[in-house]
Design an enzyme around this catalytic site. Structure first.
Site, PDB file in Angstrom:
ATOM      1  N   ARG A  26       0.804  -1.229   0.000  1.00  0.00           N
ATOM      2  CA  ARG A  26       0.000   0.000   0.000  1.00  0.00           C
ATOM      3  C   ARG A  26       0.835   1.276   0.000  1.00  0.00           C
ATOM      4  NH1 ARG A  26      -4.845  -0.477   4.166  1.00  0.00           N
ATOM      5  NH2 ARG A  26      -3.058  -0.924   5.460  1.00  0.00           N
ATOM      6  N   ILE A  81      -5.418  -3.498  -2.157  1.00  0.00           N
ATOM      7  CA  ILE A  81      -6.101  -4.676  -2.721  1.00  0.00           C
ATOM      8  C   ILE A  81      -7.616  -4.529  -2.642  1.00  0.00           C
ATOM      9  CG2 ILE A  81      -6.494  -7.165  -2.300  1.00  0.00           C
ATOM     10  CD1 ILE A  81      -3.472  -7.235  -1.480  1.00  0.00           C
ATOM     11  N   ASP A 105       6.472 -23.270   3.994  1.00  0.00           N
ATOM     12  CA  ASP A 105       6.797 -23.430   5.410  1.00  0.00           C
ATOM     13  C   ASP A 105       8.307 -23.256   5.434  1.00  0.00           C
ATOM     14  OD1 ASP A 105       7.760 -24.501   7.844  1.00  0.00           O
ATOM     15  OD2 ASP A 105       5.818 -25.455   8.136  1.00  0.00           O
ATOM     16  N   HIS A 106       8.766 -22.114   5.930  1.00  0.00           N
ATOM     17  CA  HIS A 106      10.186 -21.803   5.701  1.00  0.00           C
ATOM     18  C   HIS A 106      11.113 -22.799   6.396  1.00  0.00           C
ATOM     19  CE1 HIS A 106      10.082 -19.635   9.569  1.00  0.00           C
ATOM     20  NE2 HIS A 106      11.400 -19.705   9.564  1.00  0.00           N
ATOM     21  N   ASP A 123       0.911 -20.553  15.599  1.00  0.00           N
ATOM     22  CA  ASP A 123       2.023 -19.851  14.954  1.00  0.00           C
ATOM     23  C   ASP A 123       3.174 -20.803  14.628  1.00  0.00           C
ATOM     24  OD1 ASP A 123       3.471 -17.476  14.111  1.00  0.00           O
ATOM     25  OD2 ASP A 123       4.659 -17.656  15.940  1.00  0.00           O
ATOM     26  N   HIS A 181       5.512 -25.459  11.427  1.00  0.00           N
ATOM     27  CA  HIS A 181       6.915 -25.883  11.502  1.00  0.00           C
ATOM     28  C   HIS A 181       7.101 -27.172  12.310  1.00  0.00           C
ATOM     29  CE1 HIS A 181       7.192 -21.934   9.939  1.00  0.00           C
ATOM     30  NE2 HIS A 181       7.251 -21.286  11.077  1.00  0.00           N
TER      31      HIS A 181
END
Ligand code: BG6
Length: 470
Positions: A44, A88, A172-173, A230, A235
């Protein structure tokens, strides 16, 4: 087919500044990005191309791991960056102007979408209307992908209305981390472990993801989400799946994900006694109101299949703990018979520790005889077989997880991305945990910053005659 354009949503956000831009630069610097790749950021903030390049330059000077790159190619890299300011939800011609900014995407476009769950649907609709969902477009989705199974299904449905599963890359890092991938090499490129990797020889498994950081200004996102959603939903359960899965027939996206999803679907719904919640002292003050959000969670999970029958997986994660440590501990069972018992010596069961971060090493404890003439009896002691990954591989550069994931997205390799059925199996299990908490009105126990979490977490393993590896 590699993409010729990359579109980054949330391009001015924390993730972009800390991880995505430094990762893209590192790939560029190593000549791994398509030569004419056009990277268009959108968010934005009212910036133009120049302003975005300045922002990116600042981000690189702040977050690029300085020691192994001289940054000489940064100016040339910045020339690949463009920016399109867009709201958006504005409902104007923002997406079609975005499409113009991207220029010709017929050679392929990769999209990295990290946004609030409420914006997924309008974003997908906007992309579709602007012709940015054609066959050459792949979309990478960053968490949070919903807050429960239902909202996750809604997001997945919205994305599926425009993109088939083979063009959806759920990130999923943790799967991009080198040591996490190494877990597969350890299990499936060695003959040593696999024959022992089952309920016959393994007593239990512990997965710990301990963080020293608190919420670092993310309290608005985190509150109401908590450690379970989270960290565990994604993870920790992915780590569990990699530890517990059957050997896939090959290291490819379908084979690996087929095996992971079987594990996730075999997770037994936990009972109310099998979880512990914590909240660090001072959380409410930081938030400026009372909150029952957990910043720590410990769980006892079970995988109901032949391989893992009766083997608990103890999981825990938390913020503001004593140290940053991600590790998997595989505790083996005792030897069936101790031939040294008659000489007064005890044998301690073997233990394999796969340390993921900050240290990357593999540590196997084995029993050895203490040297001596043993007149007073034989003494046995645990000694470590240690492999330090940085020492074993001093040459290759350590990659940020996102370097690998962005490159795989651009090149279209889904192996390290999470498939829809996996995400939904993860949510299903997590929703059941939360339902337990609601049913029993469970609230978090307070723990001190710098501790190992609430003391009750110890009781979770102690009652089974076990201890956490600390
Ligand atoms: C993110 C969580 O997914 O992972 C954060 O939202 C957490 O709360 C982070 O701090 C941990 O990642 P890493 O790579 O630092 O272990």
């Amino acid at each position: 087919m590699g993409a010729s354009a990359l579109l980054l949503f949330g391009a001015t956000g924390d993730l972009a500044r800390r991880m995505l831009l430094p990762s893209l630069y590192a790939l560029y610097d190593d000549g791994l990005l398509p030569k004419d790749l056009r990277i268009v950021g959108t968010a934005r903030s009212a910036l133009d191309d120049r302003g975005y390049r300045d922002m990116a330059e600042d981000a690189l000077s702040e977050f690029l791991p300085g020691h192994d790159r001289d940054g000489a190619s940064i100016p040339a890299f910045l020339e690949h960056l463009y920016y399109h300011p867009m709201d958006i939800l504005a409902g104007d011609d923002g997406f079609s102007r975005l499409s113009e900014k991207l220029e010709d995407t017929s050679d392929g476009l990769s999209i990295f979408l990290s946004t609030a769950p409420s914006l997924f649907e309008p974003t997908i609709r906007g992309l579709q209307a602007a012709g940015l969902a054609h066959d050459g477009v792949r979309i990478g989705l960053e968490k949070p992908l919903g807050t429960d199974l239902q909202s996750s299904c809604e997001i997945n449905d919205a994305v599926a209305s425009a993109f088939p599963e083979d063009r959806i890359f759920r990130i999923d890092h943790y799967l991009g981390k080198e040591t996490v991938q190494n877990l597969l090499a350890l299990r499936f490129a060695n003959v040593l472990f696999e024959p022992l990797w089952n309920e016959e020889h393994i007593d239990h498994v512990q997965i710990t993801v301990a963080e020293t950081v608190g919420l670092e200004g993310r309290v608005d996102y985190y509150d109401g989400v908590g450690a379970l959603r989270d960290m565990v939903q994604n993870h920790v359960l992915q780590l569990l799946a990699l530890v517990a899965m059957e050997p896939p027939s090959s290291f490819d996206a379908t084979a690996v994900r087929d095996e992971k999803v079987k594990v996730l679907r075999s997770l037994r719904p936990i009972t109310c006694d099998d979880s512990v919640l914590g909240q660090y002292e001072g959380y409410d003050a930081e938030l400026k109101r009372d909150s029952a959000t957990e910043t720590f969670v410990a769980l006892k999970a079970n995988v109901d299949n032949w391989r893992w029958a009766g083997v608990p997986f103890y999981l825990r994660t938390g913020k503001k703990l004593a140290e940053r440590r991600t590790e998997i501990v595989v505790q083996f069972k005792p030897i069936p018979h101790n031939i040294f018992a008659s000489r007064g010596a005890n044998s301690v069961p073997n233990r394999l520790i796969i340390a993921i971060q900050p240290q990357e090493n593999i540590h196997l404890s084995v029993m050895a005889k203490v040297p001596g003439l043993d007149r007073g009896g034989i003494k046995l002691r645990e000694v470590p077989l240690d492999i330090s990954m940085p020492d074993a591989f001093a040459g290759p550069r350590r990659r940020i997880a996102y370097e690998r994931l962005l490159l795989d997205l651009i090149e279209g390799d889904q192996t390290l991305f999470v498939r829809r059925d996996e995400v939904e199996a993860q949510w299903q299990w997590i929703d059941a945990v939360r339902a337990c908490w609601t049913e029993t009105a469970k609230t978090p126990e307070v723990y001190q910053e710098g501790s190992l979490g609430p003391e009750v977490a110890d009781a979770l393993v102690k009652r089974d005659g076990r201890v956490w590896h600390d």
